[in-house]
Design an enzyme around this catalytic site. Structure first.
Site, PDB file in Angstrom:
ATOM      1  CG  HIS A 126       1.104  -8.299   6.035  1.00  0.00           C
ATOM      2  ND1 HIS A 126      -0.055  -8.109   5.323  1.00  0.00           N
ATOM      3  CD2 HIS A 126       1.234  -9.640   6.171  1.00  0.00           C
ATOM      4  CE1 HIS A 126      -0.591  -9.288   5.039  1.00  0.00           C
ATOM      5  NE2 HIS A 126       0.170 -10.238   5.544  1.00  0.00           N
ATOM      6  CG  HIS A 162      -2.771 -11.996   9.042  1.00  0.00           C
ATOM      7  ND1 HIS A 162      -3.620 -11.489   8.077  1.00  0.00           N
ATOM      8  CD2 HIS A 162      -1.653 -12.389   8.383  1.00  0.00           C
ATOM      9  CE1 HIS A 162      -3.030 -11.586   6.888  1.00  0.00           C
ATOM     10  NE2 HIS A 162      -1.836 -12.122   7.043  1.00  0.00           N
ATOM     11  CG  HIS A 207      -1.243 -12.296   1.445  1.00  0.00           C
ATOM     12  ND1 HIS A 207      -2.506 -12.522   1.915  1.00  0.00           N
ATOM     13  CD2 HIS A 207      -0.481 -12.034   2.534  1.00  0.00           C
ATOM     14  CE1 HIS A 207      -2.512 -12.420   3.240  1.00  0.00           C
ATOM     15  NE2 HIS A 207      -1.302 -12.109   3.640  1.00  0.00           N
ATOM     16  CG  HIS A 259       4.603 -12.807   1.813  1.00  0.00           C
ATOM     17  ND1 HIS A 259       5.222 -12.891   3.046  1.00  0.00           N
ATOM     18  CD2 HIS A 259       3.275 -13.010   2.048  1.00  0.00           C
ATOM     19  CE1 HIS A 259       4.317 -13.146   3.980  1.00  0.00           C
ATOM     20  NE2 HIS A 259       3.123 -13.213   3.410  1.00  0.00           N
ATOM     21  CG  ASP A 274       2.456 -12.587   7.587  1.00  0.00           C
ATOM     22  OD1 ASP A 274       1.224 -12.552   7.659  1.00  0.00           O
ATOM     23  OD2 ASP A 274       3.060 -13.286   6.746  1.00  0.00           O
TER      24      ASP A 274
END
Ligand SMILES: [Zn+2]
Length: 451
Positions: free
Chosen positions: A59, A61, A241, A278, A329
């Site tokens: 994960h 970004h 998420h 998460h 993340d």
């Protein structure tokens, strides 16, 4: 043309072995492990090295690499939280041009390779211009991110993100205009277009598409059902998420009368192809939901501690056989081994106990489980090496080497990285390193010059 690699120690079958070479074919797959004299003689010798499977980042970004170090101060809010951080993140997200997004992604992906990550699940939600107007080429920004990944040499699952609304009974937030696709059929059509493009351009499992409904907050249930049905029909992985913040749980209960994981379970969305990112604020019955459906959890401890998200129940998930992988993340730090050790350390601080999660299990999470979650082929010839003489792990005997790597290895210990059997990092450096850093620094100077 085969590639044969012979380190001092090869991590194979859950332990380090010596006198064994790994053999990779021209398509970048592992075809065998051999101790035969002929293979050992012809192998590329990796001296003072241990060779391990590549780490898989479930994960990321990548664009958030641009706000590293820019949110570590108090704002005018009485309490700085995830939500005040998010406003700062949105401000940067709206300013990046397609070219900027490419340069920032290259920087993030290069740093991943330097830390032993060979594949990334990129949860991509920047789709449009800042005011929400579509680019003529609908997947322009996704293509820039994939181009960045392939140029630096990392495998990428482009997790194409559906984002529909600010939240239940929330007015539209203009800072989210760049993310939004109002109609599920448009999202599906855009995803199909990108799938066809990547299949044509990257036939060798170097880049592929997954489906990523952003969250229960941002995607209403009918839309969610439509795109997850589509993903399942096409055999695509689903990442979402879930249960990151208490406010998200409260909003979900207000809208649906159920907590997020329970809502997903009830609607048949949890299954082995599903990964919840998460899953921090979950109760025992939600842990059972994961266990009974074989859905996975992606923990992102370096980001979760940075954002003040909370500590997930990794001990209880593991005890019940739920698979956990890791993600970097927000990319505030790019070091998946740090994520692995923090999963354990956060539990130690919370529970006042030690050794709750075994090092081999943490390493499996960072490799095998990550690969299953993201969709990396199990026989991909992706590896990293550590220098056995690096001060952070020097002197480790084979029985203690994995614990040394998981708990103590610094990034400087990582020396070579192979993706599809080919070297992309040699002697701790990327061949494009200077140019990538220079271009990234120029984007940063432009982005932050006004502040
Ligand atoms: Zn995220």
């Amino acid at each position: 043309m085969e590639t044969v690699l012979l380190p001092d120690f090869l991590y194979s079958g859950g332990k380090f072995v010596s006198g064994a070479a790994v053999i990779c074919d021209d398509a970048g797959r592992i075809v065998g492990i051999s101790g035969a004299a002929d293979d050992l003689r012809s192998a590329s010798r990796l001296r003072n090295r241990a060779l391990l499977p590549g780490l898989v980042n479930g994960h990321s970004h990548s664009f958030q690499r641009a706000i590293r170090g820019r949110t570590e101060h108090r704002t005018s809010a009485t309490r700085d939280t995830f939500w005040t951080w998010r406003e700062a993140m949105y401000r940067a997200a709206t300013q990046l041009s397609p070219e900027d997004i490419y340069h920032v992604a290259r920087m993030a992906f290069m740093e991943m390779l330097l830390s032993g990550i060979t594949a990334v699940g990129e949860f991509h939600y920047l789709h449009h211009q800042a005011d929400g107007t579509s680019y003529g080429e609908r997947n322009l920004l996704a293509e820039e991110v994939v181009r960045a990944a392939r140029e630096v040499g990392i495998r990428i699952a482009l997790q194409r993100t559906a984002y529909v609304r600010a939240g239940f009974h929330q007015p539209p937030n203009p800072l989210q205009a760049r993310f939004i696709t109002p109609r599920a059929e448009d999202f599906i059509e855009g995803t199909e277009t990108l799938r066809a493009l990547l299949a044509r351009s990257y036939p060798n499992d170097d880049a592929w598409v997954s489906v990523a409904p952003h969250s229960v907050r941002a995607v209403p249930l009918p839309y969610l059902l439509e795109i997850t049905r589509y993903a399942r029909e096409r055999g695509l992985k689903i990442h979402m998420h879930a249960a990151e913040q208490p406010a998200e749980i409260e909003a979900c209960e207000a809208e649906y009368g159920a907590r997020p994981i329970a809502l997903l379970r009830r609607n048949g969305i949890l299954d082995p192809s599903f990964t919840a990112v998460h899953a921090i604020h979950i109760d025992d019955s939600e842990i059972d939901d994961f266990r009974e459906t074989d859905a996975k959890v992606c923990a992102c401890p370096t980001t979760e501690r940075n954002l003040g998200d909370g500590i997930g129940p990794a001990d209880r998930l593991t005890a019940r056989g739920v698979d956990i992988c890791f993600g970097t993340d927000s990319n505030v730090q790019i070091d998946l081994l740090e994520d692995a050790r923090q999963l354990e350390y956060h539990l130690r601080l919370k529970l006042l106990q030690r050794a709750l999660l075994a090092p081999a299990g943490l390493f499996r999470s960072a490799t095998v489980t990550g690969a299953e979650s993201v969709g990396v082929p199990a026989d991909a010839a992706d590896f990293f090496t550590v220098d056995l003489n690096d001060p952070s792990i020097a002197g480790a005997t084979p029985d203690a080497l994995l614990s040394n790597i998981v708990f103590s290895a610094g990034r400087a210990a990582i020396r070579e990285v192979f993706v599809g059997g080919r070297p992309v990092i040699e002697e701790g450096r990327h061949p494009l390193q200077e140019e990538i850093v220079e271009q990234f620094a120029a984007v940063q100077a432009k982005l932050w010059s006004a502040s």
